[in-house]
Motif scaffolding. Structure first.
Motif, mmCIF file in Angstrom:
data_model
loop_
_atom_site.group_PDB
_atom_site.id
_atom_site.type_symbol
_atom_site.label_atom_id
_atom_site.label_comp_id
_atom_site.label_asym_id
_atom_site.label_seq_id
_atom_site.Cartn_x
_atom_site.Cartn_y
_atom_site.Cartn_z
ATOM 1 N N THR A 6 0.840 -1.209 0.000
ATOM 2 C CA THR A 6 0.000 0.000 0.000
ATOM 3 C C THR A 6 0.870 1.252 0.000
ATOM 4 O O THR A 6 0.618 2.198 -0.741
ATOM 5 C CB THR A 6 -0.920 0.000 1.231
ATOM 6 N N SER A 10 1.265 4.198 -3.080
ATOM 7 C CA SER A 10 1.132 5.636 -2.831
ATOM 8 C C SER A 10 2.429 6.372 -3.143
ATOM 9 O O SER A 10 2.416 7.447 -3.752
ATOM 10 C CB SER A 10 0.720 5.885 -1.382
ATOM 11 N N ASN A 116 -2.984 10.898 -2.734
ATOM 12 C CA ASN A 116 -2.073 9.812 -2.408
ATOM 13 C C ASN A 116 -1.446 9.989 -1.030
ATOM 14 O O ASN A 116 -1.195 9.007 -0.330
ATOM 15 C CB ASN A 116 -1.001 9.663 -3.487
ATOM 16 N N ALA A 119 -4.126 8.800 1.275
ATOM 17 C CA ALA A 119 -4.207 7.338 1.269
ATOM 18 C C ALA A 119 -3.068 6.729 2.079
ATOM 19 O O ALA A 119 -3.268 5.757 2.821
ATOM 20 C CB ALA A 119 -4.173 6.823 -0.176
ATOM 21 N N SER A 123 -3.451 4.481 5.487
ATOM 22 C CA SER A 123 -2.815 3.166 5.627
ATOM 23 C C SER A 123 -1.920 3.113 6.862
ATOM 24 O O SER A 123 -1.908 2.119 7.593
ATOM 25 C CB SER A 123 -1.987 2.839 4.385
#
Length: 137
Positions: A6, A10, A116, A119, A123
């Motif tokens: 993840t 990103s 991003n 995100a 995460s």
């Protein structure tokens, strides 16, 4: 869980968007440049990403494959007979940079970069929360 993938996705996307911002800024900086004495004029550039999303997942921390494409466009001719670099008919050759397109590209890349970052932060928060839950048992 594998949070590295993840984070890699990103980070890869942020690298791409940062490059798009840099190229859009370069194009905007050269929007009003004129042809030199040899007749060459600045040609706008575009970033082309060639890594597919599924490749970014399987590659892990690999950066996206990018290439710069130079648009071979005719120069923008502006009638300025008093300009020192005007041709015999009074026209000056300027770079064929469309400032509206470059501004849209710049804003789009900035928004994608911000998405991003969000995100990646989400995460990270999920990973930290999972560690917190697992550590309390």
């Amino acid at each position: 869980m594998e949070y590295e993938r993840t984070f890699a996705i990103s980070a890869s996307a942020m690298t791409l968007e940062r490059t798009r911002v840099e190229i859009a800024a370069l194009n905007l900086a050269n929007a009003n440049t004129v042809a030199g004495p040899d007749g060459t004029v600045y040609q706008p550039r575009r970033v082309v990403a060639t890594t597919a999303f599924s490749d970014a997942v399987t590659q892990g921390l690999a950066a996206p494959t990018m290439s710069l494409e130079v648009a071979q466009q005719a120069p923008r001719m502006v009638y300025e007979p008093g300009h020192p670099l005007a041709n015999a008919t009074g026209f000056v050759a300027y770079a064929s940079v469309d400032t509206a397109t470059e501004m849209v590209t710049l804003m789009s890349a900035m928004r994608s970069y911000e998405a991003n970052v969000a995100a990646m932060n989400t995460s990270r928060n999920l990973a930290l929360k999972a560690l917190e839950i697992g550590g309390n048992q």
